[in-house]
Design a protein around this motif. Sequence first.
Motif, PDB file in Angstrom:
ATOM      1  N   ILE A 143      12.206  31.135  11.017  1.00 26.87           N
ATOM      2  CA  ILE A 143      12.204  30.862  12.577  1.00 26.87           C
ATOM      3  C   ILE A 143      11.015  29.864  12.726  1.00 26.87           C
ATOM      4  N   LYS A 144       9.836  30.138  12.096  1.00 29.66           N
ATOM      5  CA  LYS A 144       8.588  29.569  12.372  1.00 29.66           C
ATOM      6  C   LYS A 144       8.810  27.943  11.915  1.00 29.66           C
ATOM      7  N   THR A 145       9.497  27.971  10.860  1.00 26.05           N
ATOM      8  CA  THR A 145      10.120  26.455  10.077  1.00 26.05           C
ATOM      9  C   THR A 145      10.892  25.810  11.129  1.00 26.05           C
ATOM     10  N   GLU A 146      11.647  26.358  11.735  1.00 27.33           N
ATOM     11  CA  GLU A 146      12.565  25.548  12.908  1.00 27.33           C
ATOM     12  C   GLU A 146      11.737  25.173  14.132  1.00 27.33           C
ATOM     13  N   PHE A 147      10.857  26.323  14.515  1.00 25.49           N
ATOM     14  CA  PHE A 147       9.984  25.710  15.485  1.00 25.49           C
ATOM     15  C   PHE A 147       9.069  24.548  15.395  1.00 25.49           C
ATOM     16  N   GLU A 148       8.350  24.625  14.127  1.00 27.42           N
ATOM     17  CA  GLU A 148       7.694  23.572  13.668  1.00 27.42           C
ATOM     18  C   GLU A 148       8.490  22.254  13.635  1.00 27.42           C
ATOM     19  N   THR A 149       9.658  22.290  12.824  1.00 27.07           N
ATOM     20  CA  THR A 149      10.380  20.993  12.640  1.00 27.07           C
ATOM     21  C   THR A 149      10.871  20.524  13.947  1.00 27.07           C
ATOM     22  N   GLY A 205       7.291  20.982  16.855  1.00 33.25           N
ATOM     23  CA  GLY A 205       5.945  20.461  16.414  1.00 33.25           C
ATOM     24  C   GLY A 205       5.049  21.583  16.456  1.00 33.25           C
ATOM     25  N   LEU A 206       5.401  23.017  16.665  1.00 30.69           N
ATOM     26  CA  LEU A 206       4.612  23.927  16.889  1.00 30.69           C
ATOM     27  C   LEU A 206       4.414  24.896  15.581  1.00 30.69           C
ATOM     28  N   PRO A 207       3.329  24.865  14.883  1.00 28.02           N
ATOM     29  CA  PRO A 207       3.473  25.435  13.488  1.00 28.02           C
ATOM     30  C   PRO A 207       2.995  27.115  14.054  1.00 28.02           C
ATOM     31  N   ASN A 208       3.848  27.941  13.024  1.00 30.36           N
ATOM     32  CA  ASN A 208       3.530  29.481  13.278  1.00 30.36           C
ATOM     33  C   ASN A 208       3.935  29.939  14.614  1.00 30.36           C
ATOM     34  N   GLU A 233      -6.274  24.943  22.272  1.00 37.90           N
ATOM     35  CA  GLU A 233      -7.163  23.781  21.939  1.00 37.90           C
ATOM     36  C   GLU A 233      -6.814  23.374  20.599  1.00 37.90           C
ATOM     37  N   THR A 234      -6.487  24.106  19.515  1.00 33.37           N
ATOM     38  CA  THR A 234      -6.348  23.415  18.349  1.00 33.37           C
ATOM     39  C   THR A 234      -5.074  23.189  18.110  1.00 33.37           C
ATOM     40  N   LEU A 235      -3.902  23.736  18.922  1.00 33.30           N
ATOM     41  CA  LEU A 235      -2.871  23.363  18.662  1.00 33.30           C
ATOM     42  C   LEU A 235      -2.367  21.863  19.408  1.00 33.30           C
ATOM     43  N   CYS A 236      -3.277  21.535  20.542  1.00 31.95           N
ATOM     44  CA  CYS A 236      -3.391  20.216  21.151  1.00 31.95           C
ATOM     45  C   CYS A 236      -3.756  19.271  20.097  1.00 31.95           C
ATOM     46  N   ARG A 237      -4.752  19.581  19.538  1.00 35.68           N
ATOM     47  CA  ARG A 237      -5.376  18.760  18.445  1.00 35.68           C
ATOM     48  C   ARG A 237      -4.234  18.339  17.338  1.00 35.68           C
TER      49      ARG A 237
END
Length: 257
Positions: free
Chosen positions: A20-26, A29-32, A243-247
């Motif tokens: 699931i996390k891999t699909e969301f990041e792919t 662009g949202l890791p984890n 903020e970390t996700l933004c960067r």
Amino acid sequence: MEERARHHLRWPQSEQMERIKTEFETEYGLPNCCGAISATHIIMTLPAVESSDDWCDQERNYSMFLQVVVDHDMRFLDIVTGWPGSMTVSRLLKCSGFYKLCEGGRRLSGPPKTSPANGVEIREFIVGGSCYPLLPWLMIPYAGKGLSASMDAFNVKHFAAGSLATRALSRLKGVWRILNKVMWRPDKHKLPSIILVCCLLHNIIVDGRDEMHPNLLLSDHHDTGYREHNCQQMDSEGEAMRETLCRHLVWSMVEAE
């Protein structure tokens, strides 16, 4: 159905959650990222002897809430229902077992990922609308005018991922129309079971990879007529996480170029 199909609605084990996390990041662009959260009103007509302000919501309807967390396939991972529609969405969240599990470190507590943008760890989280509080494990969009480019980029990705929950609820109410009309004097003790079974059936359809006929889907929002009220709660750890996700998103876009 309620007893025998329960296995179609369980929080994912580690291997499934990694997918699931891999699909969301792919895709976004949202890791984890582990899912998206939203809520809807199930409207009902109550007998005069049962009518009360407890069940009368902001639009003067008698309703029961349904809160859902969905994955990238719009499959329900967690549901909460049975609470009066008079509550706010943020209050519903805080009354739920899901909230208690997350706050107690028993859910969304998997291994963090390190952002190559700045070496900061990104913990597991879900995304939700502005009606939710900003928490270390629940990311909401930036609000206000004059947002930076990185904030706008975050909001775009966040909206795309968050719309999965909205679309899942529209599909649920569109296919199982008993949830989309005004229920005539339902048994408030039986109604949560009806809602649960419809959610189980929704997941069975997803698990079976069946396609929905376009005419079955709702043409408008699953909660037409309801205004979304912004929650003002901002957790400092949640702000740092956002903020970390933004960067990270800015770094990812630069790397992609």
